[in-house]
Structure formats: C-alpha cells, structure tokens
Design a protein around this motif. Structure first.
Motif, short mmCIF file in Angstrom:
data_model
loop_
_atom_site.label_atom_id
_atom_site.label_comp_id
_atom_site.label_asym_id
_atom_site.label_seq_id
_atom_site.Cartn_x
_atom_site.Cartn_y
_atom_site.Cartn_z
N THR A 15 0.81 -1.23 0.00
CA THR A 15 0.00 0.00 0.00
C THR A 15 0.84 1.28 0.00
N SER A 96 -13.24 -5.75 -4.69
CA SER A 96 -11.89 -5.21 -4.85
C SER A 96 -11.51 -5.09 -6.31
N THR A 99 -13.58 -2.15 -7.72
CA THR A 99 -13.09 -0.88 -7.17
C THR A 99 -11.77 -0.48 -7.80
N LEU A 204 -4.69 -0.65 -4.05
CA LEU A 204 -5.57 0.16 -3.20
C LEU A 204 -6.99 -0.40 -3.16
N GLY A 205 -7.48 -0.89 -4.30
CA GLY A 205 -8.80 -1.51 -4.31
C GLY A 205 -8.86 -2.73 -3.41
N ARG A 207 -6.88 -3.28 -0.84
CA ARG A 207 -6.72 -2.83 0.54
C ARG A 207 -8.03 -2.29 1.12
N MET A 208 -8.83 -1.65 0.28
CA MET A 208 -10.10 -1.08 0.75
C MET A 208 -11.09 -2.15 1.20
N TRP A 209 -11.09 -3.27 0.51
CA TRP A 209 -12.13 -4.27 0.74
C TRP A 209 -11.67 -5.51 1.50
N ARG A 211 -9.32 -6.85 4.32
CA ARG A 211 -8.44 -6.45 5.41
C ARG A 211 -8.24 -7.53 6.46
#
Length: 222
Positions: A15, A96, A99, A204-205, A207-209, A211
């Motif tokens: 990230t 992900s 996104t 990043l996509g 990482r957003m979804w 975790r």
C-alpha cells in the motif's frame, strides 16, 4: 476459499508503495504539462522499434488488444470477473476487482484532462483524447493485478497456480503496452505510467475491501 497466511500481509506491505507510485505518476504528469510535453528519447526509439505494419500479424494482434482493452472491453472483462467471484461467494474479492477499475479510470481520465499530452503524430489506429497516461495499459494492469492478488491470497490454490497467475498477468499487461506503441497511439512513457497506475489501483482496491485475517470469513478475507 480464504486468504493465504503467508500472503496476508502482501497488500498491506504494497500500500505505501502504491501511494508512492501515484505521486510519481502525478509528478511526471506535471512535468509533461508544464515543462516538456513531447516524447523523450526512449519514447522516440520505441516508437520506431515497436511499430506494426498494417496487414501484418502483429498489427492484427495489436488491433485485437485495442478492442479488448477499450472502455467497453475493460468494463465487460471486469464485470465478468466480478460476477465469477460473486458466484464463488467471494464478494470482497469481487468488490476489490471492481473498485480497482473504478479508481484507475477516475485517476486516468483526470490525468488525461490535466496533462493534455499530444499523441504520436502518425497513428495507425483510431484513438481519442490525450496521450498520458495510457488508459488501455491502466485497465489491463488494474484487472490483471487484481485477479493475481486474489489468487495470491487464496490458500486453496497451489503455489504453481498462483505463480502462473502472476506470469499471465504480467504477460497480458506487457502485450497491451506493446500494442499501444505498435499502433502509434501512445508513447512508451504513457504505457509505463498507465501500467503503474493500474497496479497502484489494484493494490488500493484490494486494501479497501480485504483487510481481515484468513479465518475471518469465506468472503475473501485477507
């Protein structure tokens, strides 16, 4: 199917590098906008080396890649990938992937509108808009890297399959990058920036979804 413990930290580690990549892409865009919008020396060299003559097999491959990586093509491939992941009950993975493409398109179109770099003067295929970055290269990298990350963080997949996914992802992106230069619709630096943007968007996509740790749920936890 759940995430591999050995790969669980992959996205977290990547990230900060993804943000650094975005800064680098923006900085190059600013340079092209305010200092020098024309091709670099390596761009001109690759422009001459990578060209494909109309009617050749290489030209046919390049045109196929242009169609496959178009806005409609990229959206269709992303929708199919997300639908398959949903069918496998992996909603976080599906989100992900989708996104990543949304992030990549938004960033790519914003940069195109701000940088306004001219395309090569001798296009061999129709293209519209400004040259930096390559949207086709971005879309190929965003989708391919997203799917490779899904595979890398799925513990039920054999290590050889995960490695194959990365090889296929890299090959698809490289061929797409070549095709944009072969058709004389982008400079090499455009395709490099586009591919890097797609990789950053994929990270990043993801990482957003995704975790949580592998034992959290079957919906693609990481």
């Amino acid at each position: 199917m759940s995430a591999s413990p050995s790969a669980a930290s992959l996205t977290r580690t990547a990230t900060p590098w993804a943000f650094a990549g975005l800064v680098l892409i923006a900085a190059l865009g600013a340079y092209l906008r305010f200092v020098h919008s024309g091709p670099f020396g390596v761009d001109e060299w690759w422009h001459g080396v990578a060209g494909a003559a109309r009617g050749s097999a290489a030209y046919a491959v390049a045109v196929f890649m242009a169609e496959a990586g178009s806005g409609i093509g990229a959206a269709a491939c992303t929708a199919i990938a997300a639908a398959l992941l949903l069918a496998l009950r992996r909603p976080r993975d599906a989100a992900s992937v989708a996104t990543a493409m949304v992030i990549g398109i938004a960033a790519s179109e914003t940069l195109k509108a701000l940088v306004l770099r001219p395309r090569p003067w001798d296009p061999l295929f129709h293209a519209s808009g400004s040259s930096y970055p390559s949207g086709h290269s971005m879309g190929a990298a965003a989708l391919a890297c997203s799917l490779a990350l899904v595979a890398a963080q799925t513990e039920s997949l054999d290590e050889r399959v995960r490695r194959l996914m990365w090889i296929l992802a890299a090959s698809w992106v490289l061929v797409m990058m070549w095709s944009r230069a072969a058709l004389h619709v982008h400079w090499l630096s455009d395709t490099l920036a586009g591919a890097l943007l797609g990789i950053c968007a994929a990270v990043l996509g993801r990482r957003m979804w995704v975790r949580r740790r592998p034992n959290a749920d079957v919906g693609g936890a990481a």
